[in-house]
Design an enzyme around this catalytic site. Structure first.
Site, PDB file in Angstrom:
ATOM      1  N   ARG A  46       0.843  -1.218   0.000  1.00  0.00           N
ATOM      2  CA  ARG A  46       0.000   0.000   0.000  1.00  0.00           C
ATOM      3  C   ARG A  46       0.868   1.253   0.000  1.00  0.00           C
ATOM      4  O   ARG A  46       0.572   2.233  -0.660  1.00  0.00           O
ATOM      5  CB  ARG A  46      -0.963   0.006   1.196  1.00  0.00           C
ATOM      6  CG  ARG A  46      -1.686   1.349   1.353  1.00  0.00           C
ATOM      7  CD  ARG A  46      -2.998   1.294   2.124  1.00  0.00           C
ATOM      8  NE  ARG A  46      -2.999   0.490   3.305  1.00  0.00           N
ATOM      9  CZ  ARG A  46      -2.399   0.814   4.454  1.00  0.00           C
ATOM     10  NH1 ARG A  46      -1.735   1.933   4.581  1.00  0.00           N
ATOM     11  NH2 ARG A  46      -2.458  -0.004   5.486  1.00  0.00           N
ATOM     12  N   TYR A  98     -15.231  16.114 -17.699  1.00  0.00           N
ATOM     13  CA  TYR A  98     -15.761  14.740 -17.697  1.00  0.00           C
ATOM     14  C   TYR A  98     -16.878  14.631 -16.650  1.00  0.00           C
ATOM     15  O   TYR A  98     -16.758  15.168 -15.544  1.00  0.00           O
ATOM     16  CB  TYR A  98     -14.607  13.773 -17.388  1.00  0.00           C
ATOM     17  CG  TYR A  98     -15.063  12.369 -17.091  1.00  0.00           C
ATOM     18  CD1 TYR A  98     -15.863  11.674 -17.997  1.00  0.00           C
ATOM     19  CD2 TYR A  98     -14.718  11.741 -15.901  1.00  0.00           C
ATOM     20  CE1 TYR A  98     -16.307  10.388 -17.719  1.00  0.00           C
ATOM     21  CE2 TYR A  98     -15.158  10.451 -15.622  1.00  0.00           C
ATOM     22  CZ  TYR A  98     -15.956   9.787 -16.531  1.00  0.00           C
ATOM     23  OH  TYR A  98     -16.388   8.515 -16.253  1.00  0.00           O
ATOM     24  N   ASP A 170      -6.091  18.102 -16.101  1.00  0.00           N
ATOM     25  CA  ASP A 170      -6.384  16.720 -16.464  1.00  0.00           C
ATOM     26  C   ASP A 170      -5.871  16.548 -17.899  1.00  0.00           C
ATOM     27  O   ASP A 170      -6.426  17.100 -18.852  1.00  0.00           O
ATOM     28  CB  ASP A 170      -7.903  16.466 -16.378  1.00  0.00           C
ATOM     29  CG  ASP A 170      -8.264  15.004 -16.611  1.00  0.00           C
ATOM     30  OD1 ASP A 170      -7.536  14.324 -17.364  1.00  0.00           O
ATOM     31  OD2 ASP A 170      -9.278  14.548 -16.062  1.00  0.00           O
ATOM     32  N   LYS A 195      -6.703   5.325 -20.301  1.00  0.00           N
ATOM     33  CA  LYS A 195      -6.893   5.803 -21.668  1.00  0.00           C
ATOM     34  C   LYS A 195      -5.605   5.673 -22.479  1.00  0.00           C
ATOM     35  O   LYS A 195      -5.084   4.594 -22.611  1.00  0.00           O
ATOM     36  CB  LYS A 195      -7.421   7.243 -21.603  1.00  0.00           C
ATOM     37  CG  LYS A 195      -8.608   7.432 -20.631  1.00  0.00           C
ATOM     38  CD  LYS A 195      -9.789   6.565 -21.031  1.00  0.00           C
ATOM     39  CE  LYS A 195     -11.052   6.732 -20.224  1.00  0.00           C
ATOM     40  NZ  LYS A 195     -11.019   6.749 -18.806  1.00  0.00           N
TER      41      LYS A 195
HETATM   42  O1  P1T Z   1     -12.419   5.966 -15.708  1.00  0.00           O
HETATM   43  P1  P1T Z   1     -11.282   6.446 -14.873  1.00  0.00           P
HETATM   44  O2  P1T Z   1     -10.004   5.727 -15.148  1.00  0.00           O
HETATM   45  O3  P1T Z   1     -11.615   6.480 -13.417  1.00  0.00           O
HETATM   46  O4  P1T Z   1     -10.976   7.959 -15.329  1.00  0.00           O
HETATM   47  C1  P1T Z   1     -11.800   9.040 -15.034  1.00  0.00           C
HETATM   48  C2  P1T Z   1     -11.583  10.151 -16.042  1.00  0.00           C
HETATM   49  C3  P1T Z   1     -10.855  11.266 -15.686  1.00  0.00           C
HETATM   50  N1  P1T Z   1     -10.631  12.274 -16.556  1.00  0.00           N
HETATM   51  C4  P1T Z   1     -11.103  12.217 -17.810  1.00  0.00           C
HETATM   52  C5  P1T Z   1     -10.838  13.364 -18.748  1.00  0.00           C
HETATM   53  C6  P1T Z   1     -11.837  11.113 -18.246  1.00  0.00           C
HETATM   54  O5  P1T Z   1     -12.281  11.104 -19.502  1.00  0.00           O
HETATM   55  C7  P1T Z   1     -12.099  10.048 -17.349  1.00  0.00           C
HETATM   56  C8  P1T Z   1     -12.892   8.852 -17.737  1.00  0.00           C
HETATM   57  N2  P1T Z   1     -13.652   8.993 -18.910  1.00  0.00           N
HETATM   58  C9  P1T Z   1     -14.462   8.020 -19.431  1.00  0.00           C
HETATM   59  C10 P1T Z   1     -14.616   6.804 -18.877  1.00  0.00           C
HETATM   60  C11 P1T Z   1     -15.182   8.380 -20.656  1.00  0.00           C
HETATM   61  O6  P1T Z   1     -15.771   7.513 -21.325  1.00  0.00           O
HETATM   62  O7  P1T Z   1     -15.161   9.574 -20.987  1.00  0.00           O
END
Ligand code: P1T
Length: 396
Positions: A46, A98, A170, A195
């Site tokens: 952790r 988002y 972001d 992503k």
């Molecule tokens: O899904 P996650 O790994 O928790 O990421 C969150 C997140 C944060 N910032 C941006 C700009 C994002 O696009 C996302 C997640 N977005 C999607 C799952 C989507 O389909 O847009």
């Protein structure tokens, strides 16, 4: 080392026992002490793990930060950063972020007393007007999800700093291959590594990168205290994915550009959102602030929700799915999928209407992608002529 070399090499050389070229997966919860108070650098996963450390070193180097934390998801990364603040602090956020970010900020406002305002950050005077004495951070998402609006990180960071606030970006949509927020004045970067950084749609992960030493300790403390760290196996997969970031991003961009141009000339498409098009209102800013335009394209179909649904259910290569940034092409409907959790008022103000369709353009052959969209857009047969047959896109 230049960025592309760093993607392959930074952090990976962790095996002094056998010299493996690839970072081992240290799939262990705990580490044997040599003696009381004496470890080989790690005590409990952790609080730290060599495979996670490898990924953190890699991402920190790509962004040019002093330290990074690899965490379980992109939302975990955002959660971690929100813990830099306390009740009564004010955060100014991009109005078209988002949907999950907006949902989380709302939760922190309702349950923990963070003050949140949304502002169209394309308009710097509105940003200036929205600043309060307790403003502690600007939350910037550029290009924004899903409408690909671009805001000026350098100018916003200047305004934030003049007012004693942090600039947080972001950088999920472009990755450090196409945008380096620290060089433009940002203080903290967050990623959904789910992503482009991982790039293969087989991990959910996140990362926070800090530019200043004073934030590095806080970051490590919070990662451990909140229990946010990513698992060794997930870190290994993301580190593996990052090695091909540069060639993938080039292909994503080439295909996205071809798709955006195709859509722009289609009679069933009302509007195309892609910063690489000269018609995009922030094309010049995108050229200045980014080293590429990325692989995301959104568009509005001519008609309404029914026409949008027809397109969404007719593609054969583009899979109907949330998420983005993987090698395979995806199509989705922000209003009912990725941004369904967003406050409906904010969603409307941001311009995310029922006609908007978002594409994550993958690295397949662009001609196949265009043909797929062409057949999916052939709705209302007989009432309108089909779009011109697409020209083949040259391989490069
Ligand atoms: O899904 P996650 O790994 O928790 O990421 C969150 C997140 C944060 N910032 C941006 C700009 C994002 O696009 C996302 C997640 N977005 C999607 C799952 C989507 O389909 O847009």
């Amino acid at each position: 080392m230049r960025l592309q070399t760093k993607t392959v090499h930074t952090g990976v050389d962790k095996d002094s026992a056998f010299n493996s070229v690839i970072t081992p997966i240290y799939q262990t919860s705990t580490f044997r002490f040599e003696n009381i108070g004496q470890t080989k650098g790690f005590d409990y996963t952790r609080s730290g793990n060599p495979t996670r450390r490898a990924l953190e070193e890699n991402i920190a180097a790509l962004e040019g930060g002093v330290s990074a934390a690899a965490v379980a998801t992109g939302m975990a990364a955002i959660t971690l950063v929100l813990h830099f603040f306390k009740t009564g602090d004010h955060i100014l956020c991009t109005h078209d972020c988002y949907g999950g970010t907006e949902r989380l900020l709302r939760t922190y406002r309702e349950q923990f007393g963070l003050e949140i305002s949304y502002v169209d950050m394309r308009d710097l005077s509105s940003v200036q007007d929205a600043i309060q004495p307790n403003t502690k951070a600007f939350w910037i998402e550029t290009p924004s999800n899903p409408l690909l609006n671009i805001v000026d990180i350098r100018e916003l960071s200047r305004i934030a700093h003049r007012n004693g606030a942090l600039s947080i970006v972001d950088n999920t949509f472009l990755s450090p291959f196409n945008q380096r927020p620290f060089e433009l004045g940002a203080d903290i970067i967050v990623h959904s590594t789910t992503k482009y950084l991982n790039g293969h749609s087989d991990v959910v992960g996140g990362a926070v990168v800090v530019k200043h030493q004073e934030h590095a300790q806080r970051l490590q403390f919070l990662t451990n205290a909140l229990g946010q760290g990513a698992s060794p196996f997930d870190c290994w997969l993301v580190l593996r994915g990052i090695k091909t970031l540069a060639p993938r991003m080039r292909e994503h961009e080439r295909n996205a550009k071809a798709v955006a141009e195709f859509l722009s000339s289609h009679s069933h498409v009302r509007k195309v959102y892609y910063p690489g098009l000269e018609s995009h209102p922030h094309h010049e800013l995108a050229k200045r602030q980014q080293s590429g335009f990325g692989g995301m394209v959104s568009f509005e179909v001519d008609g309404g929700i029914e026409e949008a649904k027809q397109v969404l259910s007719s593609t054969r290569i583009f899979a109907l799915a949330e998420s983005l940034g993987g090698v395979e092409s995806l199509i989705e409907h922000p209003a009912t999928m990725s941004h369904a959790s967003m406050n409906p008022d904010l969603r409307e103000k941001a311009g995310i209407n029922d006609r908007v369709i978002r594409l994550s353009v993958g690295i397949e052959d662009p001609n196949d992608l265009i043909e797929d969209l062409d057949q999916a857009l052939a709705f209302q047969p007989g009432t309108r002529s089909r779009a011109r047959t697409s020209k083949a896109v040259a391989e490069c």
